[in-house]
Scaffold this active site. Sequence first.
Site, PDB file in Angstrom:
ATOM      1  N   HIS A  63       0.697  -1.263   0.066  1.00 51.54           N
ATOM      2  CA  HIS A  63      -0.103   0.131   0.001  1.00 51.54           C
ATOM      3  C   HIS A  63       0.854   1.244   0.142  1.00 51.54           C
ATOM      4  O   HIS A  63       0.659   1.983  -0.830  1.00 51.54           O
ATOM      5  CB  HIS A  63      -1.006   0.094   1.057  1.00 51.54           C
ATOM      6  CG  HIS A  63      -1.535   1.383   1.529  1.00 51.54           C
ATOM      7  ND1 HIS A  63      -2.773   1.731   0.394  1.00 51.54           N
ATOM      8  CD2 HIS A  63      -1.608   2.279   2.351  1.00 51.54           C
ATOM      9  CE1 HIS A  63      -2.987   2.919   0.993  1.00 51.54           C
ATOM     10  NE2 HIS A  63      -2.482   3.297   1.970  1.00 51.54           N
ATOM     11  N   HIS A  89       3.843   7.006   5.502  1.00 54.48           N
ATOM     12  CA  HIS A  89       2.428   7.580   5.989  1.00 54.48           C
ATOM     13  C   HIS A  89       1.779   6.665   7.116  1.00 54.48           C
ATOM     14  O   HIS A  89       1.090   7.414   8.007  1.00 54.48           O
ATOM     15  CB  HIS A  89       1.676   8.090   4.865  1.00 54.48           C
ATOM     16  CG  HIS A  89       0.814   7.058   4.257  1.00 54.48           C
ATOM     17  ND1 HIS A  89       1.084   6.162   3.287  1.00 54.48           N
ATOM     18  CD2 HIS A  89      -0.391   6.613   4.643  1.00 54.48           C
ATOM     19  CE1 HIS A  89       0.189   5.373   3.138  1.00 54.48           C
ATOM     20  NE2 HIS A  89      -0.886   5.684   3.881  1.00 54.48           N
ATOM     21  N   ASP A  90       2.034   5.329   7.076  1.00 53.39           N
ATOM     22  CA  ASP A  90       1.245   4.588   7.962  1.00 53.39           C
ATOM     23  C   ASP A  90       2.020   4.272   9.464  1.00 53.39           C
ATOM     24  O   ASP A  90       1.773   3.339   9.799  1.00 53.39           O
ATOM     25  CB  ASP A  90       0.570   3.479   7.353  1.00 53.39           C
ATOM     26  CG  ASP A  90      -0.625   3.853   6.796  1.00 53.39           C
ATOM     27  OD1 ASP A  90      -1.186   4.864   7.277  1.00 53.39           O
ATOM     28  OD2 ASP A  90      -1.182   3.017   5.760  1.00 53.39           O
ATOM     29  N   GLU A  93       1.125   5.534  12.595  1.00 54.98           N
ATOM     30  CA  GLU A  93      -0.412   4.983  12.955  1.00 54.98           C
ATOM     31  C   GLU A  93      -0.433   3.770  13.139  1.00 54.98           C
ATOM     32  O   GLU A  93      -1.275   3.295  14.135  1.00 54.98           O
ATOM     33  CB  GLU A  93      -1.205   5.440  12.010  1.00 54.98           C
ATOM     34  CG  GLU A  93      -2.785   5.409  12.115  1.00 54.98           C
ATOM     35  CD  GLU A  93      -3.492   5.888  10.842  1.00 54.98           C
ATOM     36  OE1 GLU A  93      -4.558   5.313  10.770  1.00 54.98           O
ATOM     37  OE2 GLU A  93      -3.105   6.960  10.663  1.00 54.98           O
ATOM     38  N   ASP A  94       0.210   2.865  12.322  1.00 56.30           N
ATOM     39  CA  ASP A  94      -0.030   1.395  12.361  1.00 56.30           C
ATOM     40  C   ASP A  94       1.310   0.393  12.864  1.00 56.30           C
ATOM     41  O   ASP A  94       1.049  -0.895  12.883  1.00 56.30           O
ATOM     42  CB  ASP A  94      -0.648   0.995  11.012  1.00 56.30           C
ATOM     43  CG  ASP A  94      -1.751   1.500  10.606  1.00 56.30           C
ATOM     44  OD1 ASP A  94      -2.689   1.560  11.418  1.00 56.30           O
ATOM     45  OD2 ASP A  94      -2.023   1.808   9.385  1.00 56.30           O
ATOM     46  N   ASP A 150      -3.007   8.448  -1.004  1.00 56.73           N
ATOM     47  CA  ASP A 150      -3.906   7.280  -0.130  1.00 56.73           C
ATOM     48  C   ASP A 150      -5.077   7.205  -0.396  1.00 56.73           C
ATOM     49  O   ASP A 150      -5.603   5.859  -0.397  1.00 56.73           O
ATOM     50  CB  ASP A 150      -3.688   8.013   1.352  1.00 56.73           C
ATOM     51  CG  ASP A 150      -4.143   7.000   2.332  1.00 56.73           C
ATOM     52  OD1 ASP A 150      -3.758   5.768   2.192  1.00 56.73           O
ATOM     53  OD2 ASP A 150      -4.747   7.223   3.290  1.00 56.73           O
TER      54      ASP A 150
END
Length: 216
Positions: A63, A89-90, A93-94, A150
């Site tokens: 992704h 970018h994640d 957050e993840d 995204d």
Amino acid sequence: MKDEKPRDLMDPGDRNGPGAPLLVGSLDGASDLHRLLAAVEFAAHKHRVQRRRDVEASPYINHPIQVAHVLTHVGGIDDVVTLMGGVLHDTIEDTETTPEELEERFGSIVRAVVEEVTDDKELPKDERKRLQVERAPVLSDRAKLIKLGDKICNVQDVTYRPPKKWDDDQRRSYIEWTRDVVAGCRGVNPALESFYDRVVEQGLRLLATRGDRDTE
């Protein structure tokens, strides 16, 4: 005697697993290509055990790489900070990545961009979605570009590789919600915005076709 990786190439403190490879040397003065590949390597390690929620359980790293590809191929973006932000970018957050870790590895500008597009996972899902819509207009241009990339990739996934437990109503609702987010990101890249519109149109048309078949 068994060869061992030099200790200065290992990161014993990585919370995503022992022995995480460190970048060889400093990124100070490194080329844009070197910096971008370093971000890809970092993201690949951080997301290494994660999977997307589609039927194939695709590797999660697909992704963020896809987001960076859309930014360059569709949007013509060559700003390395934006592309690094797309790849990373994640991570906050993840994964267990901290903002401080990103700054140490990639600098304060990259950290700031990633933080702009990071949801607070301690909040309820509906609140996180509301805040994405509310905050989109005040994002930096770099963060808006990453949001566009995204959402393009997520709409494509929801259309063709949806989470295996989602029904058509959930898929349609998600696509419609992305419109509200993207509305606040318009004006930074007409090519990305036009491509997003086409992707949404395709997704909703496919779901409508599926609904028509179900009622026959």
